[in-house]
Motif scaffolding. Structure first.
Motif, PDB file in Angstrom:
ATOM      1  N   MET A   1       0.839  -1.189   0.000  1.00 55.24           N
ATOM      2  CA  MET A   1       0.000   0.000   0.000  1.00 55.24           C
ATOM      3  C   MET A   1       0.884   1.253   0.000  1.00 55.24           C
ATOM      4  N   PRO A   2       0.332   2.399  -0.378  1.00 54.79           N
ATOM      5  CA  PRO A   2       1.150   3.585  -0.617  1.00 54.79           C
ATOM      6  C   PRO A   2       1.605   4.271   0.662  1.00 54.79           C
ATOM      7  N   ASP A   3       2.721   4.968   0.555  1.00 56.13           N
ATOM      8  CA  ASP A   3       3.243   5.782   1.642  1.00 56.13           C
ATOM      9  C   ASP A   3       3.106   7.235   1.228  1.00 56.13           C
ATOM     10  N   VAL A 316      -2.295   2.431   4.624  1.00 54.42           N
ATOM     11  CA  VAL A 316      -2.246   3.743   3.978  1.00 54.42           C
ATOM     12  C   VAL A 316      -1.574   4.703   4.961  1.00 54.42           C
ATOM     13  N   THR A 333       2.094  13.137  -2.797  1.00 56.25           N
ATOM     14  CA  THR A 333       2.383  12.252  -3.918  1.00 56.25           C
ATOM     15  C   THR A 333       3.831  12.449  -4.367  1.00 56.25           C
ATOM     16  N   ASP A 336       7.249   7.341  -5.990  1.00 57.73           N
ATOM     17  CA  ASP A 336       6.863   5.967  -5.724  1.00 57.73           C
ATOM     18  C   ASP A 336       5.364   5.793  -5.499  1.00 57.73           C
ATOM     19  N   VAL A 337       4.572   6.826  -5.782  1.00 52.89           N
ATOM     20  CA  VAL A 337       3.117   6.707  -5.723  1.00 52.89           C
ATOM     21  C   VAL A 337       2.597   6.569  -7.154  1.00 52.89           C
ATOM     22  N   THR A 338       1.829   5.533  -7.394  1.00 53.96           N
ATOM     23  CA  THR A 338       1.306   5.227  -8.728  1.00 53.96           C
ATOM     24  C   THR A 338      -0.201   5.502  -8.783  1.00 53.96           C
ATOM     25  N   GLU A 340      -2.377   3.338  -9.328  1.00 55.01           N
ATOM     26  CA  GLU A 340      -2.983   2.214  -8.598  1.00 55.01           C
ATOM     27  C   GLU A 340      -2.973   2.478  -7.092  1.00 55.01           C
ATOM     28  N   HIS A 341      -1.909   3.099  -6.591  1.00 57.74           N
ATOM     29  CA  HIS A 341      -1.854   3.433  -5.164  1.00 57.74           C
ATOM     30  C   HIS A 341      -2.952   4.414  -4.782  1.00 57.74           C
ATOM     31  N   ASP A 344      -6.196   2.550  -4.749  1.00 61.87           N
ATOM     32  CA  ASP A 344      -6.293   1.689  -3.568  1.00 61.87           C
ATOM     33  C   ASP A 344      -6.594   2.503  -2.315  1.00 61.87           C
ATOM     34  N   ALA A 345      -5.949   3.654  -2.186  1.00 62.27           N
ATOM     35  CA  ALA A 345      -6.173   4.497  -1.010  1.00 62.27           C
ATOM     36  C   ALA A 345      -7.619   4.999  -0.981  1.00 62.27           C
TER      37      ALA A 345
END
Length: 354
Positions: A1-3, A316, A333, A336-338, A340-341, A344-345
């Protein structure tokens, strides 16, 4: 999951790692690391300065600049909420013996011209000598208008004051201006920097390098800065392995900042919709601001603990703190945030049940 905590969490890309591995090295304290020298020369030419200095952090390049413009007992005008005053450990006072004169930050991120003018001290032994005006661009993700920066510079020059820019995210500001004006991001960066005697530029935020910041200024100013860097412990040896990452970032990661801005707009739209229509979050989640690659959202107190816990349990990652009686979340953002991230968030937000 994104950072989403910060654009400082990025990992070097494979191409950046290859550039680091291949970098020719020397001893930068002796001034003979070719990769460091190449980065410094490239950055100075890129932004219209005579010289540049590579240092480990933006905190250090800001402090070096402040100490270059001000002597013991001198004063620098800074923003009340800006990094040079609030978020850098008080270094200008503790290590530089420089008196900060904070000015309240306006809602749009500026300092009112009248407030800056009122903060400038007369030439009187009762007062610290005002020597410097510091601006920050971007500030909280907001871009200072180019016309405003020019007005501050005109005021400073009329009072014989120097100008320093904390441009940690200068290229994010330049990207926003380029998008608005249909111009080139590098041209916009040079135009923003042209109003300042010195500029600090972080390589380890949106540009994606693992370490490093640059201080840019005149040749004499940077010569003095090199001595100060050594005094502060910032003289490194085979630093070219880090400088190569910065060089790669300046060449390959500037134009892609527009992707981060686009993703932030998507994230902001999704969160704003949740604040309007979500069964639990409607009326309790608001988008406070969405600028460049930084977004702030405010949560009502009755839902904040459960919602922040929900995000954390589902991976998240965001930063949070209290602001005006509400919990404020910061979403950033970055490299490394896409898409898709972001999706998902937002899906995680939609599934929150309180």
């Amino acid at each position: 999951m994104p950072d989403f905590r910060s654009d400082t969490v990025t990992q070097p890309t494979a191409a950046m790692r290859a550039a680091m591995l291949a970098a020719p090295l020397g001893d930068d304290v002796f001034g003979d690391d070719p990769s460091v020298n190449g980065l410094q020369d490239h950055a100075a030419a890129l932004l219209g300065f005579e010289a540049a200095l590579f240092a480990p952090t933006g905190t250090q390049t800001n402090l070096i600049a402040l100490m270059g413009h001000c002597q013991r007992g001198d004063e620098a005008i800074v923003g009340q909420s800006w990094h040079t005053y609030r978020w850098e450990g008080g270094g200008m006072a503790v290590l530089g013996s420089i008196q900060p004169q904070p000015v309240e930050t306006q809602a749009d991120g500026t300092l009112a011209l009248a407030d800056i003018a009122a903060a400038i001290k007369p030439d009187d032994p009762h007062f610290a000598r005002t020597r410097l005006v510091v601006l920050e661009n971007t500030t909280g993700g907001r871009v200072l208008p180019t016309s405003y920066v020019a007005q501050v510079a005109e005021l400073a020059r009329s009072r014989q004051l120097a100008m320093h820019l904390d441009g940690a995210r200068l290229f994010n500001a330049a990207t926003a201006n380029a998008e608005a004006n249909g111009t080139d991001v590098y041209d916009e960066a040079r135009a923003l920097a042209a109003h300042f005697d010195s500029v600090s530029l972080c390589l380890s935020k949106g540009l994606g390098a693992p370490v490093g910041s640059l201080l840019l200024g005149s040749r004499d100013f940077i010569a003095r800065a090199r001595r100060t860097r050594k005094m502060l412990g910032g003289g490194m040896r085979q630093a070219g392995v880090l400088a190569a990452a910065g060089q790669h970032a300046l060449e390959h990661h500037v134009r892609r900042l527009a992707d981060d801005h686009a993703l932030l707009r998507q994230l902001a739209q999704g969160l704003a919709e949740a604040g309007r229509s979500h069964p639990v979050l409607a009326g309790r989640l608001s988008v406070a601001s969405a600028n460049t690659n930084i977004l702030f959202t405010d949560l009502h107190a009755d839902v904040a603990p459960a919602f922040t816990d929900w995000l954390a349990r589902h991976g998240v990652r965001v930063t949070s703190g209290l602001y005006a009686g509400q919990t404020r979340l910061r979403w950033v953002t970055h490299l490394d945030v896409t898409p898709e991230h972001v999706a998902d968030a937002l899906d995680c937000v939609q599934k929150f049940k309180g």
